[in-house]
Design an enzyme around this catalytic site. Sequence first.
Site, PDB file in Angstrom:
ATOM      1  N   GLU A 256       0.895  -1.157   0.000  1.00  0.00           N
ATOM      2  CA  GLU A 256       0.000   0.000   0.000  1.00  0.00           C
ATOM      3  C   GLU A 256       0.930   1.203   0.000  1.00  0.00           C
ATOM      4  O   GLU A 256       1.648   1.431   0.969  1.00  0.00           O
ATOM      5  CB  GLU A 256      -0.890  -0.067   1.244  1.00  0.00           C
ATOM      6  CG  GLU A 256      -1.966   1.000   1.301  1.00  0.00           C
ATOM      7  CD  GLU A 256      -1.513   2.198   2.088  1.00  0.00           C
ATOM      8  OE1 GLU A 256      -1.184   3.216   1.439  1.00  0.00           O
ATOM      9  OE2 GLU A 256      -1.475   2.128   3.313  1.00  0.00           O
ATOM     10  N   CYS A 295      -0.810   8.927   3.191  1.00  0.00           N
ATOM     11  CA  CYS A 295      -0.740   8.308   1.869  1.00  0.00           C
ATOM     12  C   CYS A 295      -2.006   8.605   1.077  1.00  0.00           C
ATOM     13  O   CYS A 295      -2.014   8.492  -0.139  1.00  0.00           O
ATOM     14  CB  CYS A 295      -0.520   6.810   1.995  1.00  0.00           C
ATOM     15  SG  CYS A 295      -1.705   6.007   3.075  1.00  0.00           S
TER      16      CYS A 295
END
Lengths: 520, 520
Positions: A256, A295
């Site tokens: 991820e 993120c």
Amino acid sequence: MPQLASYLCGAFATGKGEMVPLLNPATEEVVAHAGCGGVDLGAALRFAREQGGPALRALTFAQRGELLAKLASTIADHRDELIETSVANGGTTRGGGKFDIDGAAGTLQAYAELGKKLGAARELVDGEPVLIGRGAKLAGRHAWLAREGVAVLINAFNFPAWGFAEKAATALLAGMPVINKPATATAWTAVRLAELLVAANVLPAGAFQQLLGGVGPLLDALGPQDVVAFTGSSATGTTVRSLPALLRHGVRVNVEADSLNAAVVGGGVEPGSSAWQTLLRDVVREMTEKSGQKCTATRRVIVPEALVAPLVEELADRLGALKIGNPANKEVELGPLATRQQRDDLHAGCARLRKSCEVAFGVERPATLIDVPAGKGFFAGPMLFVARDAKAVDETHRDELFGPVTTIVPYSGAPNDAIALVGRGGGMLVTSVYAEARDWCETVAKGIAPWVGRVCLVDSKSEGITLPPGMVLPDLIHGGPGRAGGGEELGGARGLHHFMGRTAFEGPRALVERLFGAGT
Amino acid sequence: MPQLASYLCGAFATGKGEMVPLLNPATEEVVAHAGCGGVDLGAALRFAREQGGPALRALTFAQRGELLAKLASTIADHRDELIETSVANGGTTRGGGKFDIDGAAGTLQAYAELGKKLGAARELVDGEPVLIGRGAKLAGRHAWLAREGVAVLINAFNFPAWGFAEKAATALLAGMPVINKPATATAWTAVRLAELLVAANVLPAGAFQQLLGGVGPLLDALGPQDVVAFTGSSATGTTVRSLPALLRHGVRVNVEADSLNAAVVGGGVEPGSSAWQTLLRDVVREMTEKSGQKCTATRRVIVPEALVAPLVEELADRLGALKIGNPANKEVELGPLATRQQRDDLHAGCARLRKSCEVAFGVERPATLIDVPAGKGFFAGPMLFVARDAKAVDETHRDELFGPVTTIVPYSGAPNDAIALVGRGGGMLVTSVYAEARDWCETVAKGIAPWVGRVCLVDSKSEGITLPPGMVLPDLIHGGPGRAGGGEELGGARGLHHFMGRTAFEGPRALVERLFGAGT
């Protein structure tokens, strides 16, 4: 001053490796030392595989869920203390610290409830039995069973609690023991969390371990039943995925990675409208929460040309009003970046962006910083760039600036142009679509979907209903294709699949139906 | 003599690369030449991505399913001709050729029916909408959408038709164009198949292309929306997965690799019983069909010590009665291996096995071969090894012998010993369990499942009902962990997911429900 230690084989021990100083990023003072490396990794792997795994797999989903509920309440009970370490070592505001700590507790609680729902089973059936061939005497059925190895969780510096919790909640509920590897720079929160979870004495021996320092030797010792769940930069994700030991043994790696998340505006949105207000709220939130070190933060705002001027004006007003400085002062709304390296990388990225964009607001280091010693702290001011030529600019679609910075990309307003610009990011965790016209919204949402893990829709009826796009939810997958790592986390029961293997069972119908019951 | 050509950008063309001779493996005569390489791969990729992909994605699942039905009937209409090329170039018996050709048509037809069932949609919804937070105004929903790149299908020499069909059926139904790369040694069937499919003029331009020769430069040019579906050896699978270009761009790679599939006998099975008869049928079938050159063939037969002698006796009787030779003779039941390299590799493996096992039946090259020129042909006799010490032997759990060879591994009969021995293979596509006692069967089936993609169950009521374990079924997944590649194919709609991306859509409930309808 705290001496932080790994927790391996049932004990906290600093090992024989180096002691690494951890800093307060607002003042550059040393706040703790972390003992990294010099530990027996082989023993830790055996402890997980031989004790933690069998103990977890012997429990039902409901029983594993009860463990998660206790972990969640342990975190909630020590919320204030954990927020303090987050402010002191992570440079987050209290709000940013809460976001991490509450996110951790909330995710564990959500999976505790899923465990309760899954009940007395130990495996997840996948669909109903299917009859094979004529005669209806032969059947097949799929089920997910826990992998028999260890899950190595590699987390980024920005979410020492939540990042761990979303991986651990899914792994433990699936029935896999974990070895968590926090980022060293902000490890204080992770270590305090480990101390609390261990003191709560909830998990079976071997189910949870934590390693400070380099994770490379641990990864080299993994095998086909093990899993690596990684969160971090796209470049580091590629390095992990490329390790020969992992490739040779077919170790499952879930990545991820940070990405060039976008907000797309179109379909009749007017300044001052409800969707416009939500856009402003979201952009400011995603630029500034945790100083833009998420993120899922919005890196590109793709806006019809006519809306650029009013958008810049309103964003500049809001960004200009922010109180920036040492988050130990409770009035501060924007803290420093987490490390010197992050600050230097961000400013190098800003220098590249300046070549193809105008600076519409902000400077690299604000002149006024509240409660910060002169010249100290890894600060970055909020900055708003506007691309001179949406088609010619490469940097804004290529370089992730991991801080309170975003680029406005003007475009025609046509759906296909919006879709093409979003796609230039090469794979995103999240993209939000702000539109009044539902057809426009649907066309763009489906058009960008192959490039995006989560698409957030906002229309004129969204005010006060929708959540900011950077908010990761346990019921929805978190991940994205390409540049975003190609992985997936969470998504309810989907999140368990990364820690399980799917097997087809085939045979006489009575025998197959007996394995997991006749229906779900 | 046929000059075989790639089919790229809508035309068959031999390119400017080398001409490679294709042999009849029973006689070593040259039967065709394949023109490999010297083609414009960039143009082929653009043709697929810019024409094939959009054309397929514009169709509904039902419409794509209709295309698959026409491909299936085209293959069925030319069955005999395709079997001929399989015998002449693949060295298969007519039965082995049928297995490949009928498997191809059957798989395409199964996915044609799935397309009909999925109907007018273009995306696969994944679960019902979920409500987020309090108030029930915010919702989320997951859906799979076709990837916007090209699917590169890399197939092994043993299934030029079926191997292609299972990958193409799922990719095309998902909405992705394919470039197929057959193994050069047996490419005649693949090229004839391509000629027939092209002549049928069913697929939109760019949806199907085929490349003869090296696939490396094609893989180096792939990006984040592309997919590689590979079948072959575990070692080559690791090489493909390790290509820096694929790792850098997060290209999805699915690997289905040969593995040390097992048959496990226990739980009260007696010689002469119904389960025993099924065991004999399965072992002989899996040893000899396509001369044991199947990724799903049984490499290890794990048997209670007391049953070893009667099992060897009965298997030797059946194997000794086989007619071996040139499959152009219709009486022949066991043909040669496909290539000189395969034969040499197998015989090298037999030499290693001889060190830790007894040869209970067979020789490396049978003395009598029907209709074979003296000293010619890549033959391997059926051979039965018995491990001297199940725990000490490494080779039989480590080295895949890709031919008509299997090893009997004696053990105690205890479930945990059976599970441990199966697991030593490090990841299998399929393992079959022969047992009378249902509890024994269930314990072993679930115990081995983390290591196995498909578990086949056989009991006293299975005779005439179960299929041989090497038979891959479109409704059940085909793949396995670790050594078996860590991938998955087929499994009904599950097989489409490899060629699609999953996205979460989040927003006001009305907006989310509008995207794909309120329910499934």
